[in-house]
Design a protein around this motif. Structure first.
Motif, PDB file in Angstrom:
ATOM      1  N   GLU A  86       0.851  -1.188   0.000  1.00  0.00           N
ATOM      2  CA  GLU A  86       0.000   0.000   0.000  1.00  0.00           C
ATOM      3  C   GLU A  86       0.895   1.250   0.000  1.00  0.00           C
ATOM      4  N   SER A  87       0.490   2.271  -0.741  1.00  0.00           N
ATOM      5  CA  SER A  87       1.221   3.538  -0.689  1.00  0.00           C
ATOM      6  C   SER A  87       0.760   4.319   0.540  1.00  0.00           C
ATOM      7  N   ALA A  88       1.524   5.343   0.897  1.00  0.00           N
ATOM      8  CA  ALA A  88       1.148   6.175   2.047  1.00  0.00           C
ATOM      9  C   ALA A  88      -0.202   6.854   1.803  1.00  0.00           C
ATOM     10  N   ILE A  89      -0.448   7.318   0.589  1.00  0.00           N
ATOM     11  CA  ILE A  89      -1.735   7.982   0.282  1.00  0.00           C
ATOM     12  C   ILE A  89      -2.884   6.980   0.373  1.00  0.00           C
ATOM     13  N   GLU A  90      -2.687   5.771  -0.130  1.00  0.00           N
ATOM     14  CA  GLU A  90      -3.735   4.738  -0.024  1.00  0.00           C
ATOM     15  C   GLU A  90      -4.011   4.416   1.440  1.00  0.00           C
ATOM     16  N   ALA A  91      -2.966   4.305   2.236  1.00  0.00           N
ATOM     17  CA  ALA A  91      -3.142   4.026   3.667  1.00  0.00           C
ATOM     18  C   ALA A  91      -3.876   5.166   4.359  1.00  0.00           C
ATOM     19  N   ALA A  92      -3.531   6.394   4.009  1.00  0.00           N
ATOM     20  CA  ALA A  92      -4.191   7.554   4.622  1.00  0.00           C
ATOM     21  C   ALA A  92      -5.686   7.536   4.325  1.00  0.00           C
ATOM     22  N   ASN A  93      -6.049   7.274   3.082  1.00  0.00           N
ATOM     23  CA  ASN A  93      -7.468   7.243   2.726  1.00  0.00           C
ATOM     24  C   ASN A  93      -8.188   6.080   3.413  1.00  0.00           C
ATOM     25  N   ARG A  94      -7.531   4.925   3.482  1.00  0.00           N
ATOM     26  CA  ARG A  94      -8.136   3.777   4.168  1.00  0.00           C
ATOM     27  C   ARG A  94      -8.353   4.082   5.641  1.00  0.00           C
ATOM     28  N   GLU A  95      -7.340   4.645   6.300  1.00  0.00           N
ATOM     29  CA  GLU A  95      -7.476   4.968   7.726  1.00  0.00           C
ATOM     30  C   GLU A  95      -8.595   5.971   7.971  1.00  0.00           C
ATOM     31  N   LEU A  96      -8.739   6.960   7.098  1.00  0.00           N
ATOM     32  CA  LEU A  96      -9.847   7.910   7.235  1.00  0.00           C
ATOM     33  C   LEU A  96     -11.191   7.185   7.188  1.00  0.00           C
ATOM     34  N   LYS A  97     -11.337   6.286   6.227  1.00  0.00           N
ATOM     35  CA  LYS A  97     -12.600   5.558   6.063  1.00  0.00           C
ATOM     36  C   LYS A  97     -12.866   4.637   7.252  1.00  0.00           C
ATOM     37  N   GLU A  99     -11.600   5.008  10.431  1.00  0.00           N
ATOM     38  CA  GLU A  99     -11.680   5.679  11.724  1.00  0.00           C
ATOM     39  C   GLU A  99     -12.739   6.763  11.824  1.00  0.00           C
ATOM     40  N   ILE A 100     -13.019   7.489  10.716  1.00  0.00           N
ATOM     41  CA  ILE A 100     -14.005   8.570  10.815  1.00  0.00           C
ATOM     42  C   ILE A 100     -15.157   8.447   9.815  1.00  0.00           C
ATOM     43  N   GLY A 101     -15.098   7.435   8.935  1.00  0.00           N
ATOM     44  CA  GLY A 101     -16.195   7.237   7.992  1.00  0.00           C
ATOM     45  C   GLY A 101     -16.199   8.199   6.821  1.00  0.00           C
ATOM     46  N   PHE A 102     -15.021   8.725   6.478  1.00  0.00           N
ATOM     47  CA  PHE A 102     -14.882   9.622   5.325  1.00  0.00           C
ATOM     48  C   PHE A 102     -13.625   9.259   4.561  1.00  0.00           C
ATOM     49  N   GLY A 103     -13.666   9.465   3.248  1.00  0.00           N
ATOM     50  CA  GLY A 103     -12.474   9.434   2.424  1.00  0.00           C
ATOM     51  C   GLY A 103     -12.139  10.865   2.060  1.00  0.00           C
ATOM     52  N   ALA A 104     -10.997  11.073   1.415  1.00  0.00           N
ATOM     53  CA  ALA A 104     -10.591  12.418   1.005  1.00  0.00           C
ATOM     54  C   ALA A 104     -10.218  12.402  -0.467  1.00  0.00           C
TER      55      ALA A 104
END
Length: 182
Positions: A86-97, A99-104
């Motif tokens: 996974e790339s850092a950006i992919e991980a960031a988007n996954r973690e958002l979804k 932990e907070i129920g949103f993607g960016a």
């Protein structure tokens, strides 16, 4: 200042092992001949991400979750490990979804940080996330995380909040505020 030569590693030895952590002793010889033993967490090669999500309404989205190290609930930004492949950006988007129920739609890297370089090698990439959209993924947390909306206009007040004490979250907030002002 002249560039220094890193010390020579004379030996590495695992001195403690748990399910999650491995502590390694390094026998080092410095360029002046001094020898010392340093202990560190053995590098895992896995890095992490933390995201400062900003809503269209001008709110920061934080999570309150239990931290075993402090034995209390801490307020901070969504974060997590980067999965293999996974790339850092992919991980960031996954973690958002998760932990907070949103993607960016927009994730901008702010800085790569290291927590305690004398003891850890793991890096964390800090992001600001904007243009959020609703999407929930199942995470690995043992209990639902409390999502806290904090007005961006009052962001600096977070610095005095007792539960907002993690150095990486404070760093991410300051870098996000600087980014938003530019």
């Amino acid at each position: 200042m002249a560039k220094r030569t890193p010390p020579e590693i004379l030996a590495k030895q695992t001195v403690a092992q748990s399910r999650l952590f491995s502590i390694e002793a390094l026998e080092l010889r410095f360029s002046n001949g001094e020898e010392r033993t340093y202990e560190r967490m053995r590098p895992s090669g896995r890095h992490a991400v933390m995201i400062v999500p900003v809503t269209e309404q001008g709110d920061l989205l934080l999570v309150r979750e239990y931290a075993a190290g402090t034995e209390r609930y801490e307020l901070g930004f969504p974060k997590g490990l980067i999965d293999p492949g996974e790339s850092a950006i992919e991980a960031a988007n996954r973690e958002l979804k998760e932990e907070i129920g949103f993607g960016a739609e927009q994730l901008v890297p702010l800085k790569e940080v290291v927590l305690a370089p004398s003891y850890f090698s793991s890096k964390m990439t800090l992001f600001i996330g904007q243009n959020l959209y609703a999407e929930q993924l199942v995470g690995d947390e043992p209990e639902p995380l409390e999502v806290v909306r904090w007005p961006l206009a009052q962001a600096e007040e977070l610095l005095t909040h007792l539960d907002f004490s993690e150095a990486r979250s404070i760093t991410a907030l300051m870098l996000a505020l600087r980014y938003l002002k530019s």
